[in-house]
Design a protein around this motif. Structure first.
Motif, PDB file in Angstrom:
ATOM      1  N   VAL A 129       0.843  -1.197   0.000  1.00  0.00           N
ATOM      2  CA  VAL A 129       0.000   0.000   0.000  1.00  0.00           C
ATOM      3  C   VAL A 129       0.876   1.243   0.000  1.00  0.00           C
ATOM      4  CG1 VAL A 129      -1.768   1.284   1.253  1.00  0.00           C
ATOM      5  CG2 VAL A 129      -1.842  -1.214   1.217  1.00  0.00           C
ATOM      6  N   THR A 133      -2.254   4.530  -3.574  1.00  0.00           N
ATOM      7  CA  THR A 133      -3.283   3.534  -3.232  1.00  0.00           C
ATOM      8  C   THR A 133      -4.283   4.140  -2.264  1.00  0.00           C
ATOM      9  OG1 THR A 133      -1.608   1.792  -3.427  1.00  0.00           O
ATOM     10  CG2 THR A 133      -3.683   1.207  -2.367  1.00  0.00           C
ATOM     11  N   ARG A 134      -3.784   4.841  -1.251  1.00  0.00           N
ATOM     12  CA  ARG A 134      -4.676   5.477  -0.279  1.00  0.00           C
ATOM     13  C   ARG A 134      -5.531   6.557  -0.943  1.00  0.00           C
ATOM     14  NH1 ARG A 134       0.033   4.608   2.995  1.00  0.00           N
ATOM     15  NH2 ARG A 134       0.875   6.644   2.421  1.00  0.00           N
ATOM     16  N   PHE A 172      -4.850  -2.784   3.588  1.00  0.00           N
ATOM     17  CA  PHE A 172      -5.738  -2.000   2.743  1.00  0.00           C
ATOM     18  C   PHE A 172      -7.173  -2.043   3.257  1.00  0.00           C
ATOM     19  CE2 PHE A 172      -8.799  -1.550  -0.670  1.00  0.00           C
ATOM     20  CZ  PHE A 172      -8.380  -0.386  -1.285  1.00  0.00           C
TER      21      PHE A 172
END
Length: 444
Positions: A129, A133-134, A172
């Protein structure tokens, strides 16, 4: 795969989904593999990809070229624009939006995911992550995408280790849950090799879940929006010069939500005038009822002053009109959005003048904290804004309606889109401390 007949295609449901991920995570390869292995690529397209791949000295076709269609994309080996692809299997029809991974193209993901019912977020198993991605998870939550698939790609490069996949999926899922994402399905894949994309992988016998295509074909998708409050943004007033129908006046548009019935009492906003539906025309034929996404013409019993930009709603479910809008936004322009910024606000078919009263907070993606009163939002920032419009607008909460709860802010000087907005609350993050010294004055 067997050939799909027209009758079979008509009976299948439709799923709109988008892909997202960091640079080089393999989004375009995944999409290419999905199209190739599901036999959804035309022969001439595949031959063209094979020729380009051979000219580069590649033995196998570069499936990413099936979606990276721009010359700049092929030269740089990256996705720049949103690539839409349409394909079908015997179980379902699909509209796919392959969106860029670069942070400077966040605006493209907002475009691709704004109408999606599912988002596939790719992660490179070697990197886990990362910040982008966040960001993509936050955008999925912001846009109220009901289903998220976490595709942990390049499992072949980490020895198909279950521990690697499990650690990424756990991290995630915890982050997405904090954002309020309702559902996350994690799938370990190798887009390059084809593991768990269309066919189950022989290299990961520890995984017993669905392949990507199997999940796309079976995920529950509800297109029945009849339970929503009915909304018809008026696009055009029809007054045909026909001597047989001299009094014909129809109000045309696409139904954004719900359904309308002949004889139903309706209200026109923002004026508040009321009438009843005397008729509904659909494709030139009269019908008794019409529902979401159908383009129709409504006929009313009373001669009311209605124009483009008005909203026709059931009188019993009419939203309140307001000049004060608070929303979560994603800023997409290069120039910053600042307090006091004069803009145009487009909501449905209506465009009004507006001013940015306050920017209460900006979302920090690392820990989901809200940075209070940043003063401005720069490109790709996600934050809260308070806006005052020059005219009242009938807005819904974005949580209730993605169509009538959304808007965009436009630069009045050059027509550039500045910001995409969603009315109401969108994140399960703590509110910043209120500054009691806020100036509540307006210029209009």
């Amino acid at each position: 795969m067997s050939t799909i007949t027209t009758e079979e295609l008509a009976e299948t449901t439709l799923l709109r989904f988008a892909t997202a991920g960091s640079v080089d995570d393999g989004k375009s390869t995944l999409v290419g593999r999905l199209l190739h292995d599901s036999k959804s690529v035309l022969t001439d397209q595949l031959e063209a990809v094979e020729r380009v791949s051979a000219s580069r000295g590649q033995e196998a076709p570069d499936l990413a070229l099936l979606t990276d269609g721009l010359r700049a994309e092929r030269e740089q080996g990256i996705t720049i624009d949103v690539a839409y692809r349409y394909f079908a299997t015997p179980r379902r029809r699909f509209i796919l939006a392959d969106t860029p991974g670069h942070v400077q193209y966040t605006r493209n993901m907002v475009t691709g995911a704004s109408t999606a019912e599912l988002t596939v977020i790719l992660i490179d198993a070697r990197n886990g992550v990362v910040e982008q991605t966040r960001r993509h998870a936050a955008l999925a939550a912001l846009l109220r995408v009901p289903h998220v698939v976490l595709a942990v790609n390049k499992m072949d490069l980490v020895g198909y280790e279950e521990k690697v996949f499990a650690a990424i999926a756990e991290e995630f899922t915890a982050y997405a849950t904090e954002l309020g994402v309702p559902e996350v399905t994690a799938i370990p894949i190798s887009a390059l090799v084809g593991d768990n994309v269309v066919e189950p992988s022989a290299n990961m016998d520890w995984y017993g879940g669905p392949t990507v295509l199997e999940h796309l074909e079976t995920v529950p998708v509800s297109h029945d929006l009849s339970h929503c409050h009915a909304r018809l943004p008026v696009q055009y007033v029809i007054r045909p010069q026909n001597p047989d129908h001299p009094d014909y006046r129809g109000y045309a548009g696409q139904i954004a939500a719900g359904s309308f019935h002949v004889g139903e009492s309706v209200t026109v906003l923002p004026s508040g005038r009321a009438s009843k539906i005397s008729g509904i025309d659909l494709l030139g034929e009269p019908v008794d009822v019409a529902w979401t996404t159908q383009s129709v013409t409504l006929l009313l019993e009373d001669d009311i002053d209605i124009s483009r930009g008005d909203l026709i709603v059931p009188s019993k479910d009419a939203p309140a009109t307001t000049q004060d809008i608070e929303a979560t936004v994603c800023h997409v322009a290069d120039a910053p959005l600042t307090v006091g910024h004069r803009v145009l606000l487009r909501h449905g078919t209506r465009t009004v003048k507006a001013i940015v009263k306050d920017i209460p907070s900006r979302l920090t993606l690392d820990d989901l904290s809200l940075h209070p009163h940043p003063g401005q939002l720069v490109a790709n920032d996600i934050g809260r804004v308070k806006i005052r419009t020059a005219e009242p607008l009938p807005v819904d909460s974005y949580a209730d309606s993605r169509r009538t709860g959304s808007f965009i802010l436009i630069d009045p000087n050059d027509g550039q889109t500045l910001t995409a907005g969603m009315v109401g609350e969108s994140f399960a993050a703590p509110e910043p401390v209120k500054d009691e010294s806020d100036d509540d004055g307006w210029d209009f």
